[in-house]
Scaffold this motif. Structure first.
Motif, mmCIF file in Angstrom:
data_model
loop_
_atom_site.group_PDB
_atom_site.id
_atom_site.type_symbol
_atom_site.label_atom_id
_atom_site.label_comp_id
_atom_site.label_asym_id
_atom_site.label_seq_id
_atom_site.Cartn_x
_atom_site.Cartn_y
_atom_site.Cartn_z
ATOM 1 N N PRO A 3 0.805 -1.228 0.000
ATOM 2 C CA PRO A 3 0.000 0.000 0.000
ATOM 3 C C PRO A 3 0.836 1.276 0.000
ATOM 4 O O PRO A 3 0.504 2.241 -0.675
ATOM 5 N N ILE A 4 1.960 1.262 0.701
ATOM 6 C CA ILE A 4 2.790 2.470 0.746
ATOM 7 C C ILE A 4 3.408 2.760 -0.617
ATOM 8 O O ILE A 4 3.566 3.923 -0.998
ATOM 9 N N SER A 5 3.718 1.722 -1.388
ATOM 10 C CA SER A 5 4.271 1.906 -2.732
ATOM 11 C C SER A 5 3.220 2.516 -3.658
ATOM 12 O O SER A 5 3.532 3.402 -4.461
ATOM 13 N N ILE A 6 2.001 2.054 -3.535
ATOM 14 C CA ILE A 6 0.914 2.582 -4.366
ATOM 15 C C ILE A 6 0.655 4.044 -4.004
ATOM 16 O O ILE A 6 0.516 4.898 -4.876
ATOM 17 N N SER A 7 0.599 4.336 -2.712
ATOM 18 C CA SER A 7 0.382 5.717 -2.267
ATOM 19 C C SER A 7 1.497 6.630 -2.749
ATOM 20 O O SER A 7 1.246 7.764 -3.168
ATOM 21 N N ASP A 8 2.721 6.149 -2.692
ATOM 22 C CA ASP A 8 3.862 6.931 -3.143
ATOM 23 C C ASP A 8 3.753 7.205 -4.645
ATOM 24 O O ASP A 8 3.977 8.334 -5.097
ATOM 25 N N TYR A 9 3.386 6.190 -5.402
ATOM 26 C CA TYR A 9 3.223 6.342 -6.852
ATOM 27 C C TYR A 9 2.129 7.364 -7.160
ATOM 28 O O TYR A 9 2.309 8.255 -7.993
ATOM 29 N N LEU A 10 0.986 7.251 -6.480
ATOM 30 C CA LEU A 10 -0.117 8.183 -6.705
ATOM 31 C C LEU A 10 0.269 9.611 -6.330
ATOM 32 O O LEU A 10 -0.103 10.566 -7.009
ATOM 33 N N SER A 11 1.030 9.748 -5.281
ATOM 34 C CA SER A 11 1.479 11.067 -4.848
ATOM 35 C C SER A 11 2.400 11.696 -5.889
ATOM 36 O O SER A 11 2.278 12.879 -6.218
ATOM 37 N N ARG A 12 3.314 10.917 -6.430
ATOM 38 C CA ARG A 12 4.225 11.430 -7.459
ATOM 39 C C ARG A 12 3.475 11.804 -8.734
ATOM 40 O O ARG A 12 3.782 12.809 -9.375
ATOM 41 N N MET A 13 2.483 11.003 -9.094
ATOM 42 C CA MET A 13 1.682 11.311 -10.278
ATOM 43 C C MET A 13 0.875 12.590 -10.066
ATOM 44 O O MET A 13 0.701 13.384 -10.986
ATOM 45 N N SER A 14 0.398 12.792 -8.846
ATOM 46 C CA SER A 14 -0.355 14.001 -8.519
ATOM 47 C C SER A 14 0.532 15.239 -8.668
ATOM 48 O O SER A 14 0.106 16.259 -9.224
ATOM 49 N N VAL A 15 1.763 15.158 -8.197
ATOM 50 C CA VAL A 15 2.704 16.274 -8.336
ATOM 51 C C VAL A 15 2.974 16.542 -9.819
ATOM 52 O O VAL A 15 2.973 17.693 -10.271
ATOM 53 N N PHE A 16 3.168 15.479 -10.585
ATOM 54 C CA PHE A 16 3.387 15.626 -12.024
ATOM 55 C C PHE A 16 2.180 16.299 -12.679
ATOM 56 O O PHE A 16 2.321 17.204 -13.499
ATOM 57 N N TRP A 17 0.978 15.869 -12.309
ATOM 58 C CA TRP A 17 -0.256 16.420 -12.879
ATOM 59 C C TRP A 17 -0.366 17.922 -12.596
ATOM 60 O O TRP A 17 -0.779 18.694 -13.444
ATOM 61 N N ASN A 29 -7.401 23.786 -16.302
ATOM 62 C CA ASN A 29 -8.663 23.591 -15.575
ATOM 63 C C ASN A 29 -9.097 22.126 -15.468
ATOM 64 O O ASN A 29 -10.208 21.845 -15.024
ATOM 65 N N VAL A 30 -8.262 21.219 -15.890
ATOM 66 C CA VAL A 30 -8.580 19.793 -15.789
ATOM 67 C C VAL A 30 -8.266 19.336 -14.364
ATOM 68 O O VAL A 30 -7.175 19.568 -13.853
ATOM 69 N N SER A 31 -9.249 18.698 -13.727
ATOM 70 C CA SER A 31 -9.043 18.285 -12.327
ATOM 71 C C SER A 31 -8.013 17.158 -12.235
ATOM 72 O O SER A 31 -7.847 16.368 -13.156
ATOM 73 N N ASN A 32 -7.367 17.103 -11.109
ATOM 74 C CA ASN A 32 -6.299 16.135 -10.854
ATOM 75 C C ASN A 32 -6.925 14.794 -10.435
ATOM 76 O O ASN A 32 -7.424 14.665 -9.319
ATOM 77 N N PRO A 33 -6.879 13.769 -11.283
ATOM 78 C CA PRO A 33 -7.505 12.486 -10.937
ATOM 79 C C PRO A 33 -6.782 11.732 -9.820
ATOM 80 O O PRO A 33 -7.350 10.849 -9.197
ATOM 81 N N PHE A 34 -5.548 12.121 -9.554
ATOM 82 C CA PHE A 34 -4.766 11.412 -8.541
ATOM 83 C C PHE A 34 -5.072 11.884 -7.122
ATOM 84 O O PHE A 34 -4.575 11.327 -6.159
ATOM 85 N N LEU A 35 -5.881 12.930 -7.012
ATOM 86 C CA LEU A 35 -6.311 13.387 -5.694
ATOM 87 C C LEU A 35 -7.615 12.722 -5.264
ATOM 88 O O LEU A 35 -7.973 12.728 -4.100
ATOM 89 N N ASN A 36 -8.326 12.149 -6.226
ATOM 90 C CA ASN A 36 -9.652 11.589 -5.958
ATOM 91 C C ASN A 36 -9.655 10.067 -5.976
ATOM 92 O O ASN A 36 -10.240 9.450 -6.839
ATOM 93 N N TYR A 37 -8.988 9.478 -5.049
ATOM 94 C CA TYR A 37 -9.007 8.023 -4.949
ATOM 95 C C TYR A 37 -9.359 7.638 -3.516
ATOM 96 O O TYR A 37 -9.187 8.417 -2.583
ATOM 97 N N ASP A 38 -9.846 6.451 -3.351
ATOM 98 C CA ASP A 38 -10.260 5.969 -2.035
ATOM 99 C C ASP A 38 -9.022 5.491 -1.271
ATOM 100 O O ASP A 38 -8.468 4.435 -1.553
ATOM 101 N N LYS A 39 -8.593 6.289 -0.310
ATOM 102 C CA LYS A 39 -7.370 5.975 0.435
ATOM 103 C C LYS A 39 -7.523 4.701 1.279
ATOM 104 O O LYS A 39 -6.567 3.974 1.497
#
Length: 194
Positions: A3-17, A29-39
């Motif tokens: 789970p920590i690897s997945i969270s880390d990956y999603l966090s990095r993708m969010s920064v990239f986005w 104006n496109v919303s960041n899809p990496f912020l809207n996931y079920d933690k």
């Protein structure tokens, strides 16, 4: 995948986005899809970090005293004293410079890190202790390097379950007992969290 690897990956993708809008204005104006996931789904409903409470027991304090006595270096003793009595982080204590110490209007140390600054008030005893280490031609109080101190610190304390953060955690707990949670804003400023 953990789970920590997945969270880390999603966090990095969010920064990239978030940086995409600088590359192409149409994506602003496109919303960041990496912020809207079920933690909870990613972590299987388990908390990602579980902090452990820490307080020095009388036995652990005796162990600290024994380790300091065995080490025999007065600088080692002073640094541990600053970590325990003032809640200084290891690096703040080791790299302390004489220009950070002020006796007026109230004795204090001025601590500045990358993002925060704070004043740590000194007791008369701690001020006397620090004055012993002030050298005329040297800016730093202690000759230790951070890694050199770690070499002296880690091995003897590890067997007692004590690490560098234990001193600050215990200090924070003692401060909460004295000041109380109702003064949490003052407490966070004193500790450098605000």
């Amino acid at each position: 995948l953990k789970p920590i690897s997945i969270s880390d990956y999603l966090s990095r993708m969010s920064v990239f986005w978030k940086k995409l809008k600088y590359m192409d204005r149409q994506l602003e104006n496109v919303s960041n899809p990496f912020l809207n996931y079920d933690k909870d789904l990613v972590s299987n409903g388990q908390k990602r970090f579980q902090k452990r409470a820490f307080r020095f027991t009388p036995e652990k304090l005796k162990a600290v005293a024994t380790i300091i006595r065995r080490n025999g270096n007065p600088e080692f003793k002073a640094i541990i004293h600053l970590m325990y009595k003032l809640g200084l982080r290891r690096q703040e204590a080791i790299l302390l410079e004489k220009n950070q110490i002020s006796e007026t209007p109230t004795p204090h140390i001025y601590i500045q890190s990358k993002n925060h600054e704070r004043i740590v008030y000194l007791t008369p005893r701690t001020l006397r202790l620090l004055k012993q280490f002030i050298k005329p031609k040297q800016e730093r109080l202690f000759s230790y390097k951070v890694l050199g101190f770690d070499g002296s610190f880690v091995k003897p304390f590890k067997e007692f379950g004590i690490n560098q953060h234990s001193f600050r955690k215990d200090y924070i707990s003692r401060m909460i007992e004295q000041i109380g949670l109702s003064n949490s804003i003052i407490l966070s400023q004193l500790l450098g969290f605000a």
